[in-house]
Design a protein around this motif. Sequence first.
Motif, PDB file in Angstrom:
ATOM      1  N   SER A  96       0.830  -1.203   0.000  1.00  0.00           N
ATOM      2  CA  SER A  96       0.000   0.000   0.000  1.00  0.00           C
ATOM      3  C   SER A  96       0.866   1.255   0.000  1.00  0.00           C
ATOM      4  CB  SER A  96      -0.918   0.002   1.234  1.00  0.00           C
ATOM      5  OG  SER A  96      -1.603   1.236   1.368  1.00  0.00           O
ATOM      6  N   HIS A  98       0.104   3.617   1.888  1.00  0.00           N
ATOM      7  CA  HIS A  98      -0.024   4.061   3.273  1.00  0.00           C
ATOM      8  C   HIS A  98       0.836   3.190   4.177  1.00  0.00           C
ATOM      9  CE1 HIS A  98      -3.322   6.636   2.021  1.00  0.00           C
ATOM     10  NE2 HIS A  98      -3.904   5.590   1.448  1.00  0.00           N
ATOM     11  N   SER A  99       1.753   3.816   4.888  1.00  0.00           N
ATOM     12  CA  SER A  99       2.690   3.055   5.726  1.00  0.00           C
ATOM     13  C   SER A  99       1.976   2.276   6.824  1.00  0.00           C
ATOM     14  CB  SER A  99       3.729   3.998   6.339  1.00  0.00           C
ATOM     15  OG  SER A  99       3.108   4.998   7.131  1.00  0.00           O
ATOM     16  N   TRP A 100       0.864   2.818   7.336  1.00  0.00           N
ATOM     17  CA  TRP A 100       0.166   2.121   8.423  1.00  0.00           C
ATOM     18  C   TRP A 100      -0.457   0.815   7.930  1.00  0.00           C
ATOM     19  CZ3 TRP A 100      -4.973   0.838   8.426  1.00  0.00           C
ATOM     20  CH2 TRP A 100      -5.808   1.499   7.520  1.00  0.00           C
ATOM     21  N   VAL A 101      -0.884   0.809   6.659  1.00  0.00           N
ATOM     22  CA  VAL A 101      -1.445  -0.417   6.077  1.00  0.00           C
ATOM     23  C   VAL A 101      -0.346  -1.465   5.947  1.00  0.00           C
ATOM     24  CG1 VAL A 101      -2.569  -1.448   4.067  1.00  0.00           C
ATOM     25  CG2 VAL A 101      -3.261   0.832   4.864  1.00  0.00           C
ATOM     26  N   ASN A 102       0.810  -1.045   5.441  1.00  0.00           N
ATOM     27  CA  ASN A 102       1.939  -1.971   5.320  1.00  0.00           C
ATOM     28  C   ASN A 102       2.367  -2.507   6.681  1.00  0.00           C
ATOM     29  OD1 ASN A 102       2.354  -1.855   2.458  1.00  0.00           O
ATOM     30  ND2 ASN A 102       3.235   0.180   2.718  1.00  0.00           N
ATOM     31  N   LYS A 103       2.392  -1.634   7.672  1.00  0.00           N
ATOM     32  CA  LYS A 103       2.792  -2.061   9.016  1.00  0.00           C
ATOM     33  C   LYS A 103       1.792  -3.066   9.588  1.00  0.00           C
ATOM     34  CE  LYS A 103       4.171  -0.259  13.530  1.00  0.00           C
ATOM     35  NZ  LYS A 103       4.369   0.962  14.360  1.00  0.00           N
ATOM     36  N   PHE A 104       0.502  -2.783   9.380  1.00  0.00           N
ATOM     37  CA  PHE A 104      -0.542  -3.677   9.884  1.00  0.00           C
ATOM     38  C   PHE A 104      -0.463  -5.046   9.213  1.00  0.00           C
ATOM     39  CE2 PHE A 104      -4.861  -5.440   9.465  1.00  0.00           C
ATOM     40  CZ  PHE A 104      -5.165  -5.619  10.814  1.00  0.00           C
TER      41      PHE A 104
END
Length: 360
Positions: A96, A98-104
Amino acid sequence: MATKLKFTNTGRSSFFATLRGRVDAYFTQRAISSHANGAMWAKALFFLIGYALIYGLILSNQFGSWTMLGLAALLGVFAACIGFNVSHDALHGAFSAHSWVNKFLGGSFYLLGANPYVWKITHNIVHHTFTNIPGHDEDIEVAPGLVRLDPEEPLRPWHRYQQWYTFPLYALASLSWVLRKDYVKFFKNRIGQHDTPHHPRREYVKLFVTKALYYVFFLVLPLALLSLSWWQVLIGFLVMHLAEGLALGLVFQLAHVVEGTTFPLPDETGNMHDAWAIHQLYTTANFAPRSKTAAFICGGLNRQIEHHLFPKVCHIHYPAITAIVKRTAHEFGLPYLENRSFGSALYSHFRLLQTLGRPA
Protein backbone atom coordinates in the motif's frame (compact mmCIF):
# COMPACT_ATOMS: atom_id res chain seq x y z
CA MET A 1 34.49 -10.30 6.39
CA ALA A 2 34.71 -6.74 7.65
CA THR A 3 35.43 -5.01 4.32
CA LYS A 4 32.97 -2.23 3.53
CA LEU A 5 31.47 -3.10 0.16
CA LYS A 6 30.80 -0.60 -2.61
CA PHE A 7 29.06 -1.19 -5.94
CA THR A 8 31.01 0.43 -8.74
CA ASN A 9 31.09 0.50 -12.53
CA THR A 10 28.55 3.33 -12.59
CA GLY A 11 29.12 3.74 -16.31
CA ARG A 12 26.88 0.72 -16.87
CA SER A 13 24.26 1.84 -14.35
CA SER A 14 22.42 3.58 -17.20
CA PHE A 15 20.73 0.20 -17.51
CA PHE A 16 18.76 0.75 -14.33
CA ALA A 17 17.96 4.38 -15.15
CA THR A 18 16.53 3.27 -18.47
CA LEU A 19 14.65 0.36 -16.95
CA ARG A 20 13.20 2.43 -14.12
CA GLY A 21 12.02 5.06 -16.57
CA ARG A 22 10.23 2.44 -18.65
CA VAL A 23 8.59 0.78 -15.64
CA ASP A 24 7.49 4.16 -14.24
CA ALA A 25 6.05 5.02 -17.66
CA TYR A 26 4.07 1.76 -17.66
CA PHE A 27 2.23 2.78 -14.49
CA THR A 28 1.88 6.45 -15.48
CA GLN A 29 0.49 5.79 -18.96
CA ARG A 30 -2.13 3.41 -17.57
CA ALA A 31 -2.88 5.62 -14.58
CA ILE A 32 -2.55 2.71 -12.18
CA SER A 33 -0.83 2.40 -8.82
CA SER A 34 2.24 0.25 -8.35
CA HIS A 35 0.67 -0.99 -5.12
CA ALA A 36 -2.03 -3.60 -4.50
CA ASN A 37 -5.14 -3.73 -6.67
CA GLY A 38 -8.43 -5.56 -6.15
CA ALA A 39 -7.00 -8.91 -7.21
CA MET A 40 -4.17 -8.54 -4.71
CA TRP A 41 -6.54 -7.74 -1.85
CA ALA A 42 -8.71 -10.73 -2.80
CA LYS A 43 -5.69 -13.03 -2.77
CA ALA A 44 -4.53 -11.70 0.60
CA LEU A 45 -7.98 -12.27 2.08
CA PHE A 46 -8.10 -15.79 0.62
CA PHE A 47 -4.93 -16.85 2.41
CA LEU A 48 -5.67 -15.01 5.67
CA ILE A 49 -9.24 -16.30 5.93
CA GLY A 50 -8.14 -19.79 4.86
CA TYR A 51 -5.47 -19.79 7.58
CA ALA A 52 -7.99 -18.73 10.25
CA LEU A 53 -10.52 -21.30 9.03
CA ILE A 54 -8.04 -24.20 9.12
CA TYR A 55 -6.85 -23.18 12.58
CA GLY A 56 -10.46 -23.02 13.76
CA LEU A 57 -11.22 -26.46 12.32
CA ILE A 58 -8.27 -27.92 14.20
CA LEU A 59 -9.34 -26.39 17.51
CA SER A 60 -12.95 -27.51 16.95
CA ASN A 61 -11.83 -31.02 17.95
CA GLN A 62 -14.35 -32.54 15.54
CA PHE A 63 -11.95 -34.69 13.52
CA GLY A 64 -9.86 -37.79 13.91
CA SER A 65 -6.14 -37.62 14.54
CA TRP A 66 -5.12 -38.33 10.91
CA THR A 67 -7.43 -35.62 9.59
CA MET A 68 -6.03 -33.25 12.18
CA LEU A 69 -2.52 -34.10 11.01
CA GLY A 70 -3.50 -33.29 7.42
CA LEU A 71 -5.02 -29.98 8.56
CA ALA A 72 -1.80 -29.17 10.42
CA ALA A 73 0.23 -29.68 7.24
CA LEU A 74 -2.25 -27.56 5.28
CA LEU A 75 -2.01 -24.83 7.94
CA GLY A 76 1.75 -24.80 7.46
CA VAL A 77 1.34 -24.36 3.70
CA PHE A 78 -1.12 -21.50 4.22
CA ALA A 79 1.28 -19.88 6.68
CA ALA A 80 4.03 -19.98 4.03
CA CYS A 81 1.61 -18.52 1.46
CA ILE A 82 0.77 -15.66 3.83
CA GLY A 83 4.49 -15.01 4.10
CA PHE A 84 4.88 -15.02 0.32
CA ASN A 85 1.74 -13.09 -0.58
CA VAL A 86 0.98 -10.73 2.29
CA SER A 87 3.84 -10.25 4.75
CA HIS A 88 6.58 -10.02 2.14
CA ASP A 89 4.97 -7.24 0.11
CA ALA A 90 3.85 -5.36 3.21
CA LEU A 91 7.29 -5.44 4.85
CA HIS A 92 8.82 -4.09 1.64
CA GLY A 93 6.29 -1.24 1.67
CA ALA A 94 4.87 -2.55 -1.60
CA PHE A 95 1.36 -3.51 -0.55
CA SER A 96 0.00 0.00 0.00
CA ALA A 97 0.96 3.65 -0.39
CA HIS A 98 -0.02 4.06 3.27
CA SER A 99 2.69 3.05 5.73
CA TRP A 100 0.17 2.12 8.42
CA VAL A 101 -1.45 -0.42 6.08
CA ASN A 102 1.94 -1.97 5.32
CA LYS A 103 2.79 -2.06 9.02
CA PHE A 104 -0.54 -3.68 9.88
CA LEU A 105 -0.32 -6.33 7.16
CA GLY A 106 3.37 -6.85 7.91
CA GLY A 107 2.18 -8.05 11.30
CA SER A 108 0.83 -11.14 9.52
CA PHE A 109 4.43 -12.36 9.74
CA TYR A 110 3.70 -13.18 13.38
CA LEU A 111 1.33 -15.88 12.10
CA LEU A 112 4.41 -17.72 10.86
CA GLY A 113 6.03 -17.40 14.28
CA ALA A 114 8.56 -14.98 12.76
CA ASN A 115 9.58 -11.45 13.72
CA PRO A 116 8.97 -8.67 11.15
CA TYR A 117 11.59 -6.33 12.63
CA VAL A 118 14.40 -8.89 12.37
CA TRP A 119 13.26 -9.88 8.87
CA LYS A 120 13.42 -6.30 7.60
CA ILE A 121 17.07 -6.15 8.65
CA THR A 122 18.18 -9.56 7.40
CA HIS A 123 16.14 -9.56 4.20
CA ASN A 124 15.27 -6.03 3.11
CA ILE A 125 18.61 -4.46 4.04
CA VAL A 126 21.22 -7.21 3.96
CA HIS A 127 19.98 -9.77 1.42
CA HIS A 128 18.60 -7.28 -1.09
CA THR A 129 21.78 -5.21 -1.02
CA PHE A 130 24.43 -7.92 -0.92
CA THR A 131 22.70 -10.73 -2.79
CA ASN A 132 24.80 -13.92 -3.05
CA ILE A 133 27.97 -12.23 -1.77
CA PRO A 134 29.78 -14.75 0.46
CA GLY A 135 30.34 -13.44 3.97
CA HIS A 136 27.67 -10.77 3.56
CA ASP A 137 24.44 -12.40 2.42
CA GLU A 138 23.45 -14.71 5.26
CA ASP A 139 20.60 -16.17 3.19
CA ILE A 140 23.16 -18.42 1.47
CA GLU A 141 24.28 -19.74 4.87
CA VAL A 142 21.62 -22.44 5.29
CA ALA A 143 23.61 -24.67 7.64
CA PRO A 144 27.23 -23.48 7.69
CA GLY A 145 29.65 -26.37 7.56
CA LEU A 146 26.93 -28.86 6.72
CA VAL A 147 25.59 -27.38 3.46
CA ARG A 148 28.00 -25.73 1.03
CA LEU A 149 26.20 -23.02 -0.97
CA ASP A 150 29.21 -20.72 -1.00
CA PRO A 151 31.98 -21.71 -3.46
CA GLU A 152 34.50 -20.02 -1.13
CA GLU A 153 33.55 -22.25 1.81
CA PRO A 154 35.95 -25.15 2.58
CA LEU A 155 34.92 -28.41 0.96
CA ARG A 156 34.18 -31.22 3.43
CA PRO A 157 33.83 -34.96 2.69
CA TRP A 158 30.11 -35.00 3.54
CA HIS A 159 29.36 -32.25 1.01
CA ARG A 160 29.58 -34.96 -1.65
CA TYR A 161 26.11 -36.06 -0.54
CA GLN A 162 24.57 -32.67 0.16
CA GLN A 163 22.24 -32.82 -2.84
CA TRP A 164 20.43 -35.59 -0.98
CA TYR A 165 20.34 -34.36 2.61
CA THR A 166 19.85 -30.63 2.00
CA PHE A 167 16.18 -30.83 1.01
CA PRO A 168 15.10 -32.40 4.33
CA LEU A 169 17.07 -29.64 6.07
CA TYR A 170 14.97 -27.00 4.27
CA ALA A 171 11.93 -28.50 5.98
CA LEU A 172 13.47 -27.54 9.34
CA ALA A 173 13.80 -23.87 8.33
CA SER A 174 10.49 -22.76 9.83
CA LEU A 175 11.01 -24.65 13.08
CA SER A 176 14.44 -23.05 13.44
CA TRP A 177 12.90 -19.64 12.70
CA VAL A 178 10.29 -20.03 15.45
CA LEU A 179 12.57 -21.45 18.12
CA ARG A 180 16.03 -20.09 17.37
CA LYS A 181 16.79 -17.89 14.38
CA ASP A 182 15.03 -14.66 15.39
CA TYR A 183 16.61 -14.72 18.84
CA VAL A 184 20.10 -15.30 17.42
CA LYS A 185 19.79 -12.57 14.79
CA PHE A 186 18.25 -10.11 17.23
CA PHE A 187 21.16 -10.34 19.65
CA LYS A 188 23.93 -10.26 17.05
CA ASN A 189 25.93 -7.03 16.85
CA ARG A 190 26.33 -7.41 13.12
CA ILE A 191 24.27 -9.09 10.37
CA GLY A 192 26.28 -9.33 7.19
CA GLN A 193 27.99 -5.95 7.22
CA HIS A 194 25.02 -4.18 8.80
CA ASP A 195 25.68 -3.13 12.39
CA THR A 196 22.85 -3.96 14.81
CA PRO A 197 24.25 -3.17 18.29
CA HIS A 198 21.11 -1.47 19.60
CA HIS A 199 17.40 -2.05 19.08
CA PRO A 200 14.46 0.08 20.26
CA ARG A 201 13.16 -1.12 23.62
CA ARG A 202 9.72 -1.82 22.14
CA GLU A 203 11.28 -4.37 19.78
CA TYR A 204 12.58 -6.39 22.73
CA VAL A 205 9.05 -6.45 24.12
CA LYS A 206 7.53 -7.39 20.75
CA LEU A 207 10.03 -10.18 20.20
CA PHE A 208 9.39 -11.98 23.47
CA VAL A 209 5.67 -11.23 23.81
CA THR A 210 4.75 -12.30 20.27
CA LYS A 211 6.90 -15.43 20.51
CA ALA A 212 5.20 -16.34 23.78
CA LEU A 213 1.76 -15.76 22.24
CA TYR A 214 2.68 -17.96 19.28
CA TYR A 215 3.67 -20.79 21.61
CA VAL A 216 0.39 -20.32 23.50
CA PHE A 217 -1.78 -20.45 20.36
CA PHE A 218 0.02 -23.38 18.74
CA LEU A 219 1.08 -25.48 21.71
CA VAL A 220 -0.75 -24.53 24.91
CA LEU A 221 -4.27 -24.10 23.47
CA PRO A 222 -4.17 -27.34 21.43
CA LEU A 223 -2.98 -29.19 24.54
CA ALA A 224 -5.83 -27.68 26.56
CA LEU A 225 -8.65 -27.97 24.02
CA LEU A 226 -7.98 -31.07 21.93
CA SER A 227 -8.57 -34.67 22.90
CA LEU A 228 -5.02 -35.52 21.87
CA SER A 229 -2.06 -36.55 23.96
CA TRP A 230 0.87 -34.17 24.36
CA TRP A 231 3.02 -36.13 21.91
CA GLN A 232 0.30 -35.99 19.24
CA VAL A 233 0.12 -32.22 19.63
CA LEU A 234 3.90 -31.99 19.28
CA ILE A 235 3.80 -34.15 16.14
CA GLY A 236 1.11 -31.87 14.68
CA PHE A 237 3.23 -28.81 15.51
CA LEU A 238 6.26 -30.45 13.90
CA VAL A 239 4.36 -31.48 10.74
CA MET A 240 2.93 -27.97 10.38
CA HIS A 241 6.42 -26.48 10.47
CA LEU A 242 7.95 -29.12 8.22
CA ALA A 243 5.38 -28.25 5.53
CA GLU A 244 5.86 -24.53 6.09
CA GLY A 245 9.66 -24.78 6.16
CA LEU A 246 9.91 -26.86 2.99
CA ALA A 247 7.75 -24.37 1.08
CA LEU A 248 9.71 -21.37 2.36
CA GLY A 249 13.12 -22.95 1.89
CA LEU A 250 12.58 -24.17 -1.66
CA VAL A 251 11.02 -20.97 -3.00
CA PHE A 252 13.82 -18.77 -1.69
CA GLN A 253 16.66 -21.09 -2.74
CA LEU A 254 15.36 -21.58 -6.28
CA ALA A 255 15.76 -17.86 -6.86
CA HIS A 256 19.47 -17.56 -6.06
CA VAL A 257 21.12 -20.97 -5.83
CA VAL A 258 20.62 -22.48 -9.27
CA GLU A 259 22.89 -23.00 -12.25
CA GLY A 260 23.82 -19.73 -13.90
CA THR A 261 23.64 -17.53 -10.82
CA THR A 262 26.95 -16.24 -9.49
CA PHE A 263 28.50 -15.67 -6.07
CA PRO A 264 30.69 -12.62 -6.79
CA LEU A 265 33.40 -11.40 -4.45
CA PRO A 266 34.67 -7.83 -3.95
CA ASP A 267 38.23 -6.88 -4.82
CA GLU A 268 40.83 -6.19 -2.15
CA THR A 269 39.48 -2.64 -1.63
CA GLY A 270 35.89 -3.80 -1.17
CA ASN A 271 34.64 -2.77 -4.61
CA MET A 272 32.13 -4.96 -6.43
CA HIS A 273 32.67 -5.27 -10.16
CA ASP A 274 29.16 -4.26 -11.19
CA ALA A 275 26.61 -1.63 -10.38
CA TRP A 276 23.96 -2.83 -7.91
CA ALA A 277 21.15 -3.44 -10.42
CA ILE A 278 23.43 -5.39 -12.74
CA HIS A 279 24.66 -7.42 -9.78
CA GLN A 280 21.03 -8.48 -9.18
CA LEU A 281 20.76 -9.87 -12.71
CA TYR A 282 23.83 -12.05 -12.23
CA THR A 283 22.75 -13.40 -8.85
CA THR A 284 19.01 -13.91 -9.31
CA ALA A 285 16.84 -16.21 -11.43
CA ASN A 286 13.13 -16.62 -12.12
CA PHE A 287 11.29 -19.92 -12.23
CA ALA A 288 7.98 -20.91 -13.83
CA PRO A 289 7.43 -17.30 -14.99
CA ARG A 290 4.44 -18.24 -17.16
CA SER A 291 2.67 -20.30 -14.51
CA LYS A 292 -0.38 -18.60 -13.02
CA THR A 293 -0.40 -21.22 -10.27
CA ALA A 294 3.18 -20.41 -9.27
CA ALA A 295 2.42 -16.69 -9.34
CA PHE A 296 -0.65 -17.17 -7.14
CA ILE A 297 1.03 -19.41 -4.57
CA CYS A 298 4.52 -17.88 -4.48
CA GLY A 299 3.46 -14.25 -4.25
CA GLY A 300 5.53 -13.23 -7.27
CA LEU A 301 8.67 -14.80 -5.80
CA ASN A 302 8.87 -16.96 -8.90
CA ARG A 303 9.78 -13.63 -10.58
CA GLN A 304 12.65 -12.75 -8.26
CA ILE A 305 14.45 -10.65 -10.86
CA GLU A 306 11.57 -8.19 -10.97
CA HIS A 307 11.26 -8.30 -7.21
CA HIS A 308 14.93 -7.55 -6.56
CA LEU A 309 14.97 -4.68 -9.00
CA PHE A 310 11.62 -3.24 -7.86
CA PRO A 311 10.98 -4.43 -4.28
CA LYS A 312 8.52 -1.59 -3.63
CA VAL A 313 6.29 -2.61 -6.54
CA CYS A 314 3.51 -4.98 -5.51
CA HIS A 315 4.07 -8.47 -6.92
CA ILE A 316 0.65 -8.49 -8.59
CA HIS A 317 2.23 -6.27 -11.28
CA TYR A 318 5.29 -8.43 -11.94
CA PRO A 319 3.76 -10.34 -14.90
CA ALA A 320 3.13 -7.00 -16.64
CA ILE A 321 6.63 -5.56 -16.13
CA THR A 322 8.50 -8.81 -16.82
CA ALA A 323 8.61 -8.16 -20.57
CA ILE A 324 10.00 -4.65 -19.94
CA VAL A 325 12.75 -5.95 -17.66
CA LYS A 326 13.70 -8.81 -19.97
CA ARG A 327 13.79 -6.62 -23.08
CA THR A 328 15.88 -3.94 -21.39
CA ALA A 329 18.35 -6.48 -20.01
CA HIS A 330 18.86 -7.93 -23.48
CA GLU A 331 19.30 -4.46 -24.98
CA PHE A 332 22.17 -3.83 -22.58
CA GLY A 333 23.70 -7.27 -23.18
CA LEU A 334 22.93 -8.43 -19.66
CA PRO A 335 21.74 -11.87 -18.51
CA TYR A 336 18.14 -12.64 -17.67
CA LEU A 337 18.13 -16.02 -15.96
CA GLU A 338 15.02 -18.16 -15.79
CA ASN A 339 13.96 -21.78 -15.46
CA ARG A 340 10.82 -22.56 -17.40
CA SER A 341 9.17 -24.61 -14.64
CA PHE A 342 9.34 -25.30 -10.93
CA GLY A 343 10.62 -28.79 -11.71
CA SER A 344 13.45 -27.56 -13.92
CA ALA A 345 14.47 -25.02 -11.25
CA LEU A 346 14.41 -27.77 -8.63
CA TYR A 347 16.60 -30.00 -10.77
CA SER A 348 18.97 -27.09 -11.46
CA HIS A 349 19.27 -26.48 -7.71
CA PHE A 350 19.95 -30.20 -7.20
CA ARG A 351 22.71 -30.16 -9.82
CA LEU A 352 24.31 -27.03 -8.34
CA LEU A 353 24.32 -28.62 -4.89
CA GLN A 354 25.99 -31.62 -6.49
CA THR A 355 28.59 -29.41 -8.20
CA LEU A 356 29.34 -27.43 -5.04
CA GLY A 357 29.80 -30.70 -3.16
CA ARG A 358 32.74 -31.71 -5.34
CA PRO A 359 36.18 -30.23 -6.08
CA ALA A 360 36.10 -27.53 -8.75
